[in-house]
Design a protein around this motif. Structure first.
Motif, mmCIF file in Angstrom:
data_model
loop_
_atom_site.group_PDB
_atom_site.id
_atom_site.type_symbol
_atom_site.label_atom_id
_atom_site.label_comp_id
_atom_site.label_asym_id
_atom_site.label_seq_id
_atom_site.Cartn_x
_atom_site.Cartn_y
_atom_site.Cartn_z
ATOM 1 N N GLU A 1 8.630 1.863 -10.138
ATOM 2 C CA GLU A 1 7.814 1.987 -9.088
ATOM 3 C C GLU A 1 7.963 1.037 -7.676
ATOM 4 O OE1 GLU A 1 6.263 4.583 -8.463
ATOM 5 O OE2 GLU A 1 6.397 5.625 -10.444
ATOM 6 N N THR B 1 -5.304 3.450 -11.951
ATOM 7 C CA THR B 1 -5.832 3.896 -10.865
ATOM 8 C C THR B 1 -7.265 3.029 -10.548
ATOM 9 O OG1 THR B 1 -4.645 6.022 -11.376
ATOM 10 C CG2 THR B 1 -6.817 5.917 -9.764
ATOM 11 N N ILE C 1 5.848 -1.288 -6.667
ATOM 12 C CA ILE C 1 4.660 -1.243 -5.675
ATOM 13 C C ILE C 1 4.155 -2.782 -5.745
ATOM 14 C CG2 ILE C 1 3.781 1.024 -6.537
ATOM 15 C CD1 ILE C 1 1.440 -0.748 -8.275
ATOM 16 N N ALA D 1 5.376 4.148 1.593
ATOM 17 C CA ALA D 1 5.487 5.229 0.321
ATOM 18 C C ALA D 1 6.612 5.456 0.061
ATOM 19 C CB ALA D 1 4.753 6.377 1.044
ATOM 20 N N GLY E 1 0.170 4.106 -1.499
ATOM 21 C CA GLY E 1 -0.505 5.411 -1.825
ATOM 22 C C GLY E 1 -1.279 5.993 -0.568
ATOM 23 N N ASN F 1 -3.164 1.396 -3.758
ATOM 24 C CA ASN F 1 -3.471 2.772 -3.729
ATOM 25 C C ASN F 1 -2.516 3.542 -4.529
ATOM 26 O OD1 ASN F 1 -5.874 3.288 -1.996
ATOM 27 N ND2 ASN F 1 -4.580 2.635 -0.415
ATOM 28 N N PHE F 2 -1.942 2.831 -5.499
ATOM 29 C CA PHE F 2 -0.822 3.637 -6.632
ATOM 30 C C PHE F 2 -1.847 4.184 -7.645
ATOM 31 C CE2 PHE F 2 1.378 3.188 -10.933
ATOM 32 C CZ PHE F 2 2.351 3.983 -10.466
ATOM 33 N N SER F 3 -1.166 5.332 -7.992
ATOM 34 C CA SER F 3 -1.926 6.047 -9.247
ATOM 35 C C SER F 3 -1.107 7.115 -9.875
ATOM 36 C CB SER F 3 -3.045 7.031 -8.448
ATOM 37 O OG SER F 3 -3.805 7.685 -9.428
ATOM 38 N N ASP F 4 -1.015 6.803 -11.064
ATOM 39 C CA ASP F 4 -0.063 7.488 -12.163
ATOM 40 C C ASP F 4 -0.886 8.119 -13.326
ATOM 41 O OD1 ASP F 4 1.714 8.011 -14.443
ATOM 42 O OD2 ASP F 4 3.366 7.697 -12.636
ATOM 43 N N ASN G 1 0.972 -1.284 0.152
ATOM 44 C CA ASN G 1 -0.051 0.070 0.074
ATOM 45 C C ASN G 1 0.837 1.291 -0.059
ATOM 46 O OD1 ASN G 1 -1.792 2.079 0.290
ATOM 47 N ND2 ASN G 1 -2.596 1.018 2.185
#
Length: 529
Positions: free
Chosen positions: A492, A444, A494, A301, A285, A456-459, A283
């Motif tokens: 990233e 997302t 993630i 993060a 994000g 909760n990753f968003s790009d 997690n």
């Protein structure tokens, strides 16, 4: 006499159908660790659930047990000669549902619209679709937002229901599984598939009976007149049932029992590299995590923490000790059969605890932190044992893990509802294309895509590129875009990729089957010796 299961082709299986009379058809007793989560065909895009559903319901296009696409409820399909944004499907006539209703194009329109609805777990597969319409009783048109040359690849998992039955029984809406909803369609079925649901006691036994009006009679072996499915979570009990003859077929032979099954009289063992990667999700994000001891901050993060974790994850040790050689360690969240995979992406870092400790110190977590790891205990090969192993690995860099291992029926809602900070997930790719991974795992989470992205990753830049994959007709340019997306995804961190699973099936010598790399069983292809 022990032998291996022969890898005969689907064509041979179909030919074998003419030699198997109805008098020879018989009961096939099947067991695996995991139970289906629901009977709603659009509620859960999850392996064991889909396997049971595809005995009862059918898609337009089927992948047979060798992974090859072939006609299902559609006889043929092609882009429209008049409009590159339209795919035209000529549907099979003379098909009936188990309830006696006649199949036609309106049922497909209803089912696809249902699969695109908010609570469906399959909507990402139809994210490029603008409209589904009946151009005649047995002609279907799918309009896409721009040309989509790979649309048929995404349709092998979209199952078709009878519109009238769904309407009559209040089953128009897809079950909201993550919210714990119970619906008629979660407990009852009405498909066109080769088997009818005869009885079901969840977590105990499900009985399927051959559908006497199935359109495929004479085209497939259909050697099993009855399939009795028993979920057996305990590995020792499952193998004992196979060895004693209580069951004829198990999908997940435990790695510690491979030799016992292979050497047992009257049994065969089939092994292949599975189209499934196992990884840990982080997690990244959230501003603050729920299940850790760091107040007001999210240690995951920090990229340095994630890098430290991947440097500490000893994939080779897990392969050797926990998996007993039955895994292929990897550094990327895609298995090798998938378009976009490369040997370079597959490479994984050598374990370097000293460098990882330095990264933790640099990130301000030299004293470590405590976090909960959510792990299924009945879904993947040795899933809980793997999670137990990584507890000790991460302790080397000060990360204390509280392990929470739950049945998948409780585990997956944690991901769907955003209630996990650190979790195990496995991902198969039935479309054999990276778009499937990006749509579900990296986009997302916005109600249309990203339904399995619990990080909760968003790009925004990645989202735009992912969305364009479905309409890029230049396959060379599309593959270049996929390569760029993987480069961004790898940077990233993630997800912490662990390994690709090896698939082991055990089956009585009486039955003939092909081991499917997707671990998808379709009993209509089973023949007998």
């Amino acid at each position: 006499m022990t032998r291996r299961i022969p890898a005969i082709t689907a064509a041979l299986l179909a030919t074998a159908a003419i030699t198997i009379s109805s008098a020879e058809a018989e009961t096939l007793r099947w067991a695996r660790a995991a139970e289906a989560l629901t009977l709603d065909p659009h509620a859960q895009n999850e392996g064991p659930t889909s396997v049971l559903m595809q005995q009862i319901y059918e898609p337009l296009i089927v992948r047979n047990m060798e992974g090859v696409m072939e006609p299902g409820l559609a006889l043929d399909w092609a882009p429209s000669a008049d409009d590159p944004n339209v795919w035209v499907f000529n549907l099979r006539e003379g098909v009936t549902f188990h309830g006696g209703e006649t199949f036609n194009a309106e049922d497909v329109v209803f089912s696809f619209n249902r699969a695109m609805s908010e609570t469906s777990n399959f909507k990402e597969l139809l994210s490029s679709v603008a409209e589904v319409r009946a151009a005649g009783p047995y002609t279907l048109e799918i309009v896409t937002n721009g040309p989509n040359p790979l649309l048929p690849n995404n349709l092998t998992g979209i199952l078709v229901m009878d519109e009238g039955w769904a309407t009559e029984n209040g089953a128009v809406e897809v079950q909201d599984y993550a919210a714990g909803e119970d619906t008629y369609s979660a407990r009852n079925t009405n498909g066109t598939g080769p088997y009818v649901l005869t009885s079901r006691e969840a977590d105990a036994q499900t009985v399927l009976t051959a559908f006497d009006a199935y359109w495929g009679i004479g085209a497939f072996p259909l050697a099993a007149s009855e399939v009795i499915f028993t979920p057996i979570q305990n590995p020792a009990t499952r193998v004992a049932a196979l060895l004693s003859g209580e069951v004829d077929f198990i999908q997940d032979v435990p790695v510690q029992d491979l030799d016992r099954v292979a050497n047992a009289d009257g049994l065969g063992l089939a092994t292949t590299a599975q189209n499934r990667v196992i990884f840990f999700g982080l997690n990244v994000g959230a501003d603050d995590l729920t299940h850790d001891n760091v107040e007001g901050a999210n240690p995951l993060a920090d990229h340095r923490v994630r890098e430290a974790m991947t440097l500490t994850l000893n994939r080779d040790a897990i392969m050797q000790v926990v998996m007993r050689g039955q895994s292929a360690p990897t550094g990327v969240a895609t298995p090798p059969p998938v378009n976009g995979w490369t040997p370079e992406l597959d490479a994984y870092p050598a374990v370097d605890v000293e460098a990882a400790q330095a990264l933790m110190e640099e990130a301000g977590y030299g004293d470590g932190f405590t976090i909960q790891l959510d792990c299924p205990n009945d879904r993947y090969v040795n899933d809980e044992a793997i999670c137990q192993a990584v507890v000790g690995m991460f302790a080397q860099i000060g990360i204390t893990i509280n392990l929470s291992a739950l049945p998948r029926a409780q585990h997956f809602p944690l991901l769907a509802n955003g209630e996990t900070d650190f979790y195990m997930l496995g991902w198969g790719v039935p479309t054999y294309d990276s778009e499937y991974i990006f749509n579900f795992l990296f986009h997302t989470r916005d109600g249309e895509r990203g339904s399995w992205n619990a990080t909760n990753f968003s790009d925004a830049a990645m989202d735009t590129m992912i969305e364009s994959l479905s309409s890029e007709v230049d396959l060379e340019a599309r593959n270049a875009m996929i390569a760029d997306l993987w480069e961004m995804a790898q940077a990233e961190l993630i997800y912490l990729p662990l390994h690709n699973q090896v698939l082991n099936w055990g089956v009585s010598d009486h039955w003939i089957t092909v081991v499917d790399p997707n671990d998808t069983v379709r009993f209509k292809y089973f023949a007998t010796n």
